[in-house]
Motif scaffolding. Structure first.
Motif, PDB file in Angstrom:
ATOM      1  N   GLY A  45      38.187  48.541  40.966  1.00 19.81           N
ATOM      2  CA  GLY A  45      38.890  47.334  40.531  1.00 19.81           C
ATOM      3  C   GLY A  45      38.205  46.054  40.923  1.00 19.81           C
ATOM      4  O   GLY A  45      38.641  44.970  40.518  1.00 19.81           O
ATOM      5  N   LEU A  46      37.140  46.139  41.723  1.00 16.09           N
ATOM      6  CA  LEU A  46      36.456  44.933  42.178  1.00 16.09           C
ATOM      7  C   LEU A  46      35.675  44.260  41.048  1.00 16.09           C
ATOM      8  O   LEU A  46      35.524  43.040  41.028  1.00 16.09           O
ATOM      9  N   ARG A  47      35.200  45.038  40.086  1.00 19.69           N
ATOM     10  CA  ARG A  47      34.398  44.487  38.989  1.00 19.69           C
ATOM     11  C   ARG A  47      35.337  43.900  37.923  1.00 19.69           C
ATOM     12  O   ARG A  47      35.516  44.441  36.843  1.00 19.69           O
ATOM     13  N   ALA A  48      35.927  42.758  38.228  1.00 18.62           N
ATOM     14  CA  ALA A  48      36.844  42.108  37.285  1.00 18.62           C
ATOM     15  C   ALA A  48      36.075  41.308  36.241  1.00 18.62           C
ATOM     16  O   ALA A  48      35.016  40.747  36.525  1.00 18.62           O
ATOM     17  N   ARG A  49      36.627  41.273  35.036  1.00 18.72           N
ATOM     18  CA  ARG A  49      36.053  40.505  33.932  1.00 18.72           C
ATOM     19  C   ARG A  49      37.169  39.757  33.214  1.00 18.72           C
ATOM     20  O   ARG A  49      38.336  40.141  33.294  1.00 18.72           O
ATOM     21  N   PRO A  50      36.818  38.707  32.440  1.00 17.24           N
ATOM     22  CA  PRO A  50      37.852  37.897  31.778  1.00 17.24           C
ATOM     23  C   PRO A  50      38.314  38.507  30.465  1.00 17.24           C
ATOM     24  O   PRO A  50      37.525  39.049  29.691  1.00 17.24           O
ATOM     25  N   GLY A  51      39.623  38.402  30.219  1.00  9.84           N
ATOM     26  CA  GLY A  51      40.194  38.910  28.984  1.00  9.84           C
ATOM     27  C   GLY A  51      41.044  37.861  28.288  1.00  9.84           C
ATOM     28  O   GLY A  51      41.403  36.831  28.867  1.00  9.84           O
ATOM     29  N   LEU A  52      41.369  38.139  27.023  1.00 11.28           N
ATOM     30  CA  LEU A  52      42.195  37.240  26.205  1.00 11.28           C
ATOM     31  C   LEU A  52      43.235  38.059  25.465  1.00 11.28           C
ATOM     32  O   LEU A  52      42.925  39.120  24.904  1.00 11.28           O
ATOM     33  N   ALA A  53      44.468  37.581  25.467  1.00  7.77           N
ATOM     34  CA  ALA A  53      45.534  38.177  24.674  1.00  7.77           C
ATOM     35  C   ALA A  53      46.264  37.048  23.959  1.00  7.77           C
ATOM     36  O   ALA A  53      46.280  35.903  24.430  1.00  7.77           O
ATOM     37  N   TYR A  78      43.191  36.019  31.234  1.00 11.99           N
ATOM     38  CA  TYR A  78      43.479  36.802  32.436  1.00 11.99           C
ATOM     39  C   TYR A  78      42.203  37.494  32.901  1.00 11.99           C
ATOM     40  O   TYR A  78      41.194  37.540  32.192  1.00 11.99           O
ATOM     41  N   SER A  79      42.234  38.015  34.108  1.00 13.69           N
ATOM     42  CA  SER A  79      41.135  38.831  34.604  1.00 13.69           C
ATOM     43  C   SER A  79      41.658  40.233  34.859  1.00 13.69           C
ATOM     44  O   SER A  79      42.807  40.423  35.265  1.00 13.69           O
ATOM     45  N   GLY A  80      40.809  41.222  34.588  1.00 18.26           N
ATOM     46  CA  GLY A  80      41.206  42.607  34.798  1.00 18.26           C
ATOM     47  C   GLY A  80      40.049  43.423  35.325  1.00 18.26           C
ATOM     48  O   GLY A  80      38.878  43.142  35.039  1.00 18.26           O
ATOM     49  N   GLY A  81      40.380  44.442  36.107  1.00 21.19           N
ATOM     50  CA  GLY A  81      39.365  45.310  36.677  1.00 21.19           C
ATOM     51  C   GLY A  81      39.579  46.751  36.273  1.00 21.19           C
ATOM     52  O   GLY A  81      40.700  47.170  35.979  1.00 21.19           O
ATOM     53  N   ASP A  82      38.493  47.530  36.259  1.00 18.22           N
ATOM     54  CA  ASP A  82      38.580  48.947  35.907  1.00 18.22           C
ATOM     55  C   ASP A  82      38.370  49.805  37.144  1.00 18.22           C
ATOM     56  O   ASP A  82      38.336  49.309  38.272  1.00 18.22           O
TER      57      ASP A  82
END
Length: 451
Positions: free
Chosen positions: A230-238, A202-206
């Motif tokens: 929230g524009l600075r999205a990065r890839p995540g793993l769950a 998934y991608s998520g932003g802070d």
């Protein structure tokens, strides 16, 4: 529960358990009038019908609603008031597996409530992640709030929100998140329920304010030089053992992301969005993602590779759509689904093309022999917005599923207006005698509406 998992998994033994359908194991592609299944009782979720919203369920003891699709192509739209997905739905990720007596379909998708952080100008409907289930891939049961965490027989019907923004202030996904791939991978060293472990990319932003570059939104809806959280999205793993209860896996980046955005001047310095992974072979995992090149003012697809799925190395940009100023993908290629065809061994990229003049989004097709370079694009979109329909304002975020007899389903997000969140999830099915491009069908029709 997944502590030390990276040291246990040998990717050389990993294989995807979802396979192409065959005549014995998979129902024929359906069209026309469908059906919904309603379950009621103390030990089951309750399901009711509300026209135009797909089948909606709450676990026993909670309010529930359910519906059939109301317009051409539409599977379901955003949820009712006060539901976790009341303000938008999108980015469907669809998988099915064949059991002894049934075919079970799962759809992980993104959704947002009215209280979610608004990033629709760049990441439509990003907010939280939910799960819907189906018996045919066309009529879906979904929840209006969090999954219940049911056990036993009820567990298979437990639907609803499964992940929401992270409460840890330092992580990359505190503002919003959007699912872009879920795979059920098995490894001999990993125990759990039959079928292995679900990997959710998934991608998520802070909440870091980031300057919005000129040109990213046609018509400057956001406004150049404005800032967006929230524009600075990065890839995540769950990861999960049941596809419902996921644990985030902390990546190498200090925010917990799998890797960071590019350095200043690189095509992906702004964000890493919609990571989708293809297991191309032993120790050969490929992540396709997109970003917005601020210098060229264009959406571009990039590639990263990994031997174990945890540590990734960027390989640079690989596809950008049309290289001219006009056309359905003249502003580039954004969210996409890359599939390796089992018959031709080619890689098909179903992608969201963005029109530079209008900002309208359509779904295109590109084909590559190795999934890395040499992409050949079909000149016209294979799924386009339909005037006067629920998706007249744009279609995107495609997910392709190979069916029997050489046919394909493309699940997609749509909206009535050309801006704001995606408001529904639809399905288009390739025609039986479709024309082909590099052996892939290119004539799709949106499924008939259910009643």
């Amino acid at each position: 529960p997944f502590s030390g998992l990276s040291s246990l998994i040998s990717i050389s033994h990993v294989h995807t358990l979802f396979t192409t359908a065959d005549e014995k194991g998979m129902p024929m592609v359906l069209s026309g009038v469908g059906y919904t299944v309603g379950l009621a009782g103390r030990s089951h979720p309750t399901c009711l019908n509300v026209r135009g919203r797909g089948q909606l369920c709450r676990p026993a003891g909670r309010r529930a609603v359910s519906t059939a699709a109301a317009t051409r192509g539409l599977l379901f739209t955003k949820g009712p008031d006060s539901s976790w997905d009341e303000a938008g739905v999108g980015h469907p990720v669809v998988r099915y597996y064949l059991g002894d007596n049934e075919t079970r379909w799962y759809m992980w998708y993104s959704g947002k409530s009215t209280s979610c952080h608004d990033v629709d100008a760049v990441f439509p409907s990003s907010g939280s992640i939910g799960l819907a289930i189906s018996e045919d891939g066309l009529n879906w049961s979904r929840g209006v709030d969090n999954i219940e965490g049911a056990r036993g027989e009820r567990k298979a019907r437990d639907v609803g929100r499964i992940m929401k923004p992270n409460g840890d202030w330092w992580t990359h996904d505190t503002a919003h998140l959007s699912v872009s791939d879920v795979q059920l991978l098995s490894a001999g060293a990993v125990s759990g329920e039959p079928g292995g472990v679900y990997w959710c990319f998934y991608s998520g932003g802070d909440f870091e304010p980031v300057e919005v570059p000129a040109g990213i939104v046609p018509g400057d809806t956001v406004g150049a030089s404005a800032s967006m959280e929230g524009l600075r999205a990065r890839p995540g793993l769950a990861m999960s053992q049941d596809g419902r209860n996921f644990a985030r896996i902390e990546g190498d980046h200090h925010t917990g992301a799998l890797f960071d955005v590019g350095a200043p001047g690189e095509f992906d310095e702004l964000f890493i969005a919609a990571p989708q992974v293809v297991a191309a072979g032993p120790k050969d995992m490929r992540m396709y993602y997109h970003s917005f090149d601020v210098r060229r003012k264009k959406y571009v697809v990039g590639l990263a590779t990994s031997a174990d799925g945890f540590r990734w190395e960027k390989r640079g940009p690989i596809f950008e759509g049309r290289d001219q100023d006009r056309g359905f993908d003249s502003m580039g290629a954004a969210a996409r689904c890359v599939v390796r065809d089992l018959d031709t061994k080619q890689y098909y990229m179903f992608y969201e093309g963005v029109d530079r003049e209008t900002g309208l989004r359509s779904i295109g097709l590109a084909v590559s022999q190795d999934g890395i370079g040499g992409w050949k694009r079909h000149e016209e979109p294979i799924v386009a917005p339909s005037e006067g329909n629920w998706d007249a304002g744009g279609v995107g975020q495609p997910w392709a599923v190979s069916m029997n007899q050489g046919r394909w389903r493309v699940y997609y997000s749509g909206r009535k207006d050309g801006h704001g969140p995606f408001e529904g999830i639809g399905c288009a099915i390739s025609k039986k005698d479709s024309a082909v491009f590099e052996s892939c069908p290119v004539e799709f029709e949106k499924r008939e509406a259910s009643v």
